[in-house]
Scaffold this motif. Structure first.
Motif, PDB file in Angstrom:
ATOM      1  N   HIS A 178       0.871  -1.180   0.000  1.00  0.00           N
ATOM      2  CA  HIS A 178       0.000   0.000   0.000  1.00  0.00           C
ATOM      3  C   HIS A 178       0.903   1.223   0.000  1.00  0.00           C
ATOM      4  O   HIS A 178       1.701   1.408   0.925  1.00  0.00           O
ATOM      5  CB  HIS A 178      -0.879   0.016   1.263  1.00  0.00           C
ATOM      6  CG  HIS A 178      -1.824  -1.139   1.323  1.00  0.00           C
ATOM      7  ND1 HIS A 178      -3.135  -1.079   0.895  1.00  0.00           N
ATOM      8  CD2 HIS A 178      -1.631  -2.418   1.743  1.00  0.00           C
ATOM      9  CE1 HIS A 178      -3.721  -2.252   1.054  1.00  0.00           C
ATOM     10  NE2 HIS A 178      -2.817  -3.081   1.570  1.00  0.00           N
ATOM     11  N   GLY A 179       0.834   2.031  -1.025  1.00  0.00           N
ATOM     12  CA  GLY A 179       1.598   3.279  -1.055  1.00  0.00           C
ATOM     13  C   GLY A 179       2.963   3.143  -1.702  1.00  0.00           C
ATOM     14  O   GLY A 179       3.296   2.122  -2.314  1.00  0.00           O
ATOM     15  N   LYS A 180       3.734   4.223  -1.491  1.00  0.00           N
ATOM     16  CA  LYS A 180       5.000   4.361  -2.232  1.00  0.00           C
ATOM     17  C   LYS A 180       6.179   3.841  -1.418  1.00  0.00           C
ATOM     18  O   LYS A 180       6.279   4.098  -0.218  1.00  0.00           O
ATOM     19  CB  LYS A 180       5.188   5.862  -2.525  1.00  0.00           C
ATOM     20  CG  LYS A 180       6.419   6.170  -3.338  1.00  0.00           C
ATOM     21  CD  LYS A 180       6.346   7.558  -3.931  1.00  0.00           C
ATOM     22  CE  LYS A 180       7.133   8.545  -3.090  1.00  0.00           C
ATOM     23  NZ  LYS A 180       7.192   9.878  -3.716  1.00  0.00           N
ATOM     24  N   SER A 181       7.081   3.137  -2.111  1.00  0.00           N
ATOM     25  CA  SER A 181       8.341   2.726  -1.477  1.00  0.00           C
ATOM     26  C   SER A 181       9.494   3.386  -2.203  1.00  0.00           C
ATOM     27  O   SER A 181       9.486   3.500  -3.435  1.00  0.00           O
ATOM     28  CB  SER A 181       8.541   1.208  -1.579  1.00  0.00           C
ATOM     29  OG  SER A 181       7.569   0.543  -0.825  1.00  0.00           O
ATOM     30  N   ILE A 216       8.712   2.891  -6.162  1.00  0.00           N
ATOM     31  CA  ILE A 216       7.601   2.048  -6.649  1.00  0.00           C
ATOM     32  C   ILE A 216       6.325   2.435  -5.912  1.00  0.00           C
ATOM     33  O   ILE A 216       6.326   2.549  -4.686  1.00  0.00           O
ATOM     34  CB  ILE A 216       7.833   0.555  -6.343  1.00  0.00           C
ATOM     35  CG1 ILE A 216       9.210   0.121  -6.799  1.00  0.00           C
ATOM     36  CG2 ILE A 216       6.762  -0.329  -6.985  1.00  0.00           C
ATOM     37  CD1 ILE A 216       9.587  -1.252  -6.307  1.00  0.00           C
ATOM     38  N   VAL A 217       5.265   2.586  -6.675  1.00  0.00           N
ATOM     39  CA  VAL A 217       3.959   2.783  -6.037  1.00  0.00           C
ATOM     40  C   VAL A 217       3.232   1.437  -6.107  1.00  0.00           C
ATOM     41  O   VAL A 217       3.003   0.896  -7.206  1.00  0.00           O
ATOM     42  CB  VAL A 217       3.160   3.896  -6.747  1.00  0.00           C
ATOM     43  CG1 VAL A 217       1.818   4.105  -6.051  1.00  0.00           C
ATOM     44  CG2 VAL A 217       3.963   5.195  -6.777  1.00  0.00           C
ATOM     45  N   GLY A 218       2.907   0.873  -4.966  1.00  0.00           N
ATOM     46  CA  GLY A 218       2.297  -0.461  -4.907  1.00  0.00           C
ATOM     47  C   GLY A 218       0.825  -0.450  -5.279  1.00  0.00           C
ATOM     48  O   GLY A 218       0.178   0.603  -5.315  1.00  0.00           O
ATOM     49  N   THR A 219       0.297  -1.639  -5.552  1.00  0.00           N
ATOM     50  CA  THR A 219      -1.105  -1.759  -5.995  1.00  0.00           C
ATOM     51  C   THR A 219      -2.076  -1.856  -4.817  1.00  0.00           C
ATOM     52  O   THR A 219      -3.278  -2.001  -5.027  1.00  0.00           O
ATOM     53  CB  THR A 219      -1.288  -3.042  -6.836  1.00  0.00           C
ATOM     54  OG1 THR A 219      -0.974  -4.164  -5.988  1.00  0.00           O
ATOM     55  CG2 THR A 219      -0.411  -3.052  -8.077  1.00  0.00           C
ATOM     56  N   GLY A 220      -1.548  -1.860  -3.596  1.00  0.00           N
ATOM     57  CA  GLY A 220      -2.436  -1.995  -2.430  1.00  0.00           C
ATOM     58  C   GLY A 220      -2.993  -3.403  -2.301  1.00  0.00           C
ATOM     59  O   GLY A 220      -4.132  -3.594  -1.879  1.00  0.00           O
ATOM     60  N   GLY A 221      -2.187  -4.381  -2.684  1.00  0.00           N
ATOM     61  CA  GLY A 221      -2.587  -5.781  -2.476  1.00  0.00           C
ATOM     62  C   GLY A 221      -3.185  -6.442  -3.708  1.00  0.00           C
ATOM     63  O   GLY A 221      -3.389  -7.652  -3.730  1.00  0.00           O
ATOM     64  N   LYS A 222      -3.494  -5.640  -4.733  1.00  0.00           N
ATOM     65  CA  LYS A 222      -4.130  -6.225  -5.936  1.00  0.00           C
ATOM     66  C   LYS A 222      -3.074  -6.891  -6.818  1.00  0.00           C
ATOM     67  O   LYS A 222      -2.010  -6.304  -7.080  1.00  0.00           O
ATOM     68  CB  LYS A 222      -4.833  -5.132  -6.743  1.00  0.00           C
ATOM     69  CG  LYS A 222      -6.119  -4.654  -6.098  1.00  0.00           C
ATOM     70  CD  LYS A 222      -7.045  -3.988  -7.106  1.00  0.00           C
ATOM     71  CE  LYS A 222      -6.636  -2.566  -7.423  1.00  0.00           C
ATOM     72  NZ  LYS A 222      -6.786  -1.591  -6.347  1.00  0.00           N
ATOM     73  N   THR A 223      -3.365  -8.116  -7.276  1.00  0.00           N
ATOM     74  CA  THR A 223      -2.425  -8.784  -8.185  1.00  0.00           C
ATOM     75  C   THR A 223      -2.413  -8.060  -9.535  1.00  0.00           C
ATOM     76  O   THR A 223      -3.294  -7.254  -9.832  1.00  0.00           O
ATOM     77  CB  THR A 223      -2.799 -10.275  -8.365  1.00  0.00           C
ATOM     78  OG1 THR A 223      -4.188 -10.348  -8.639  1.00  0.00           O
ATOM     79  CG2 THR A 223      -2.447 -11.088  -7.135  1.00  0.00           C
ATOM     80  N   ILE A 224      -1.405  -8.385 -10.331  1.00  0.00           N
ATOM     81  CA  ILE A 224      -1.081  -7.569 -11.514  1.00  0.00           C
ATOM     82  C   ILE A 224      -1.453  -8.304 -12.796  1.00  0.00           C
ATOM     83  O   ILE A 224      -1.293  -9.524 -12.893  1.00  0.00           O
ATOM     84  CB  ILE A 224       0.438  -7.268 -11.503  1.00  0.00           C
ATOM     85  CG1 ILE A 224       0.813  -6.505 -10.230  1.00  0.00           C
ATOM     86  CG2 ILE A 224       0.879  -6.506 -12.736  1.00  0.00           C
ATOM     87  CD1 ILE A 224       2.320  -6.401  -9.991  1.00  0.00           C
ATOM     88  N   ASP A 225      -1.914  -7.552 -13.784  1.00  0.00           N
ATOM     89  CA  ASP A 225      -2.129  -8.109 -15.114  1.00  0.00           C
ATOM     90  C   ASP A 225      -0.770  -8.039 -15.823  1.00  0.00           C
ATOM     91  O   ASP A 225      -0.371  -6.988 -16.300  1.00  0.00           O
ATOM     92  CB  ASP A 225      -3.178  -7.236 -15.832  1.00  0.00           C
ATOM     93  CG  ASP A 225      -3.656  -7.897 -17.104  1.00  0.00           C
ATOM     94  OD1 ASP A 225      -3.412  -9.112 -17.279  1.00  0.00           O
ATOM     95  OD2 ASP A 225      -4.247  -7.186 -17.936  1.00  0.00           O
TER      96      ASP A 225
END
Ligand code: UD1
Length: 420
Positions: A178-181, A216-225
């Motif tokens: 969740h959020g930016k790293s 990196i800005v994360g998807t907040g737990g959502k898997t990626i296409d």
């Protein structure tokens, strides 16, 4: 157990095709844990380490098939989060499931990899980063237990040391956080770059690729296409074949290679008197009339790779004068020295520096492979040695070199695989 019998000295000629990079493919397989769609990956090297990792993913519930260097992988069915000791102990890179499993499921249990032939190799930096992202880590009964019930959160992480698999693990974790790293003091190896590029091509907001600071800005737990991709060529396999040309005084051409990934290796070959001719995806090595001594310090990319240290030590035995090889990354990566000495090499070891006085007269002997790259150094030296060399324990070689003896035989080497 298999061993290799090599008759030397040998002359090589012709062209060899370089396989996909094992060290790129390993994190890319675990990257698939972040995808919700099935993936097709081409140029997959068919070596033991890849098969081991695929077995681990299958144990987790993924479906994978690897045929003709094409991997089809679907992790949507993954329903276990434990990487057990039996697999992790055979391959340290299994730790690469930690970041993706934790980010996707909020918990995982991964066996501690333990030490290996080249040194202690801790994973403290991987664990510290996961803690900084909100995970609770406990170590119990030889396993890392990591939990983050509400998912990982973006963090500002400064790696105390540059770590390749550490960077890959944390990048993957951050992609689903969740959020930016902001990751500082990252590894810049091409294998890490490819991982980041695939995330970018799959729509993840990631910048600083190939630099020491990745955001990196994360998807907040959502898997990626995730997009399909092709594994980059293996720069260490390529470097090993360049050394094969140099040590046998032969001109050979490498195809399907990325010369720009080998700049530090090429520079050292040229200092030793070889000439390396490159096109966009080929490299031809022209040997030196007489190899010259060289000084090498292994460091992180783009400097000279530790994974080419053993091969250059073998090469330096034929160079005129005193060469020095300073191993800065791993504390115990000179197990091949005593085996090269059995072949007649004049090498003195003092701490992390090996000094080679050459040219040495190498002669065949029975030698033992001690780790992956050390094994290839013994094969190189054997091709330059007078007489028969038997290289035992080549299961190390099979971990990371695809069809080594077939490729060398096609170039003209007298090499055969036998059973003990
Ligand atoms: C990767 C490569 C390996 C190569 C190495 C260095 C893969 C699968 N393997 O290994 O072939 O030799 O990079 O280029 O890609 N360290 C710590 N704590 C940690 C992590 C690392 O102290 O948590 C230390 C290591 O002990 C070592 C140094 O950092 O001294 C670099 O190790 P690292 O880059 O992590 O190596 P690997 O990723 O294991």
């Amino acid at each position: 157990m298999d061993y290799l019998r090599i008759q030397g000295p040998t002359k090589l000629s012709g062209t060899v095709t370089i396989s996909g990079a094992k060290n790129a493919a390993l994190p890319l397989i675990t990257l698939a844990l972040l995808a919700h769609n099935p993936l097709k990956v081409t140029n997959m090297p068919e070596v033991a380490d890849i098969k081991t990792l695929l077995k681990l993913l299958q144990n987790l519930g993924a479906s994978c098939t690897l045929q003709d260097h094409v991997l089809n992988i679907d992790t949507s069915t993954v329903n276990h989060t434990m990487a057990n000791y039996d697999i992790v102990k055979t391959m340290r890179a299994s730790i690469l499931v930690l970041g993706p499993l934790l980010a996707r499921f909020g918990h995982c249990e991964v066996s501690l990899p333990g030490g290996c032939a080249i040194g202690q190799r801790p994973i403290d930096l991987h664990l510290k980063a996961m803690e900084a992202m909100g995970a609770t880590i406990t170590i119990h009964a030889g396993y890392v237990h990591a939990v983050a019930p509400k998912g990982l959160k973006g963090a500002h992480i400064i790696f105390d040391k540059i770590t390749v698999t550490g960077t890959a693990n944390v990048v993957m974790a951050a992609a689903l956080a969740h959020g930016k790293s902001v990751l500082v003091n990252c590894a810049k190896e091409p294998e890490v770059v490819q991982l980041c590029e695939i995330l970018r091509d799959s729509g993840i907001d990631i910048t600083g690729i190939g630099t020491s600071e990745i955001t990196i800005v994360g998807t907040g737990g959502k898997t990626i296409d995730m997009v399909d991709f092709e594994v980059i060529p293996d720069r260490i396999e390529a470097g090993t074949y360049l050394c094969a040309g140099a040590i046998t005084n032969s001109t050979i051409t490498l195809e399907r290679v990325r010369p720009d990934h080998l700049d530090a290796v090429t520079a050292k070959l040229e200092q030793m008197g070889c000439r390396v001719e490159c096109s966009a995806d080929t490299m031809t090595i022209h040997p030196a009339a007489q190899l010259k001594h060289v000084d090498i310090i292994t460091q992180e990319y783009p400097a000279f790779p530790t994974d080419m240290q053993a091969q250059f030590l073998a090469l330096a035995t034929l160079a005129k004068g005193a060469s020095s090889i300073d191993e800065r990354l791993f504390e115990n990566r000179f197990m091949h020295v005593s085996e090269l000495q059995r072949l007649g090499a004049d090498i003195k070891l003092s701490g992390h520096v090996a000094t080679v006085i050459g040219p040495c007269e190498l002669y065949g002997a029975d030698v033992m492979a001690t780790d992956l790259r050390a094994s290839s150094a013994l094969v190189l030296a054997a091709m330059a040695a007078e007489g028969t060399t038997n290289v035992h324990r080549i299961y190390h070689l099979d971990r990371g070199y695809e069809n080594l003896e077939q490729k060398l035989r096609a170039l003209g080497a007298k090499i055969e695989r036998l059973k003990e």
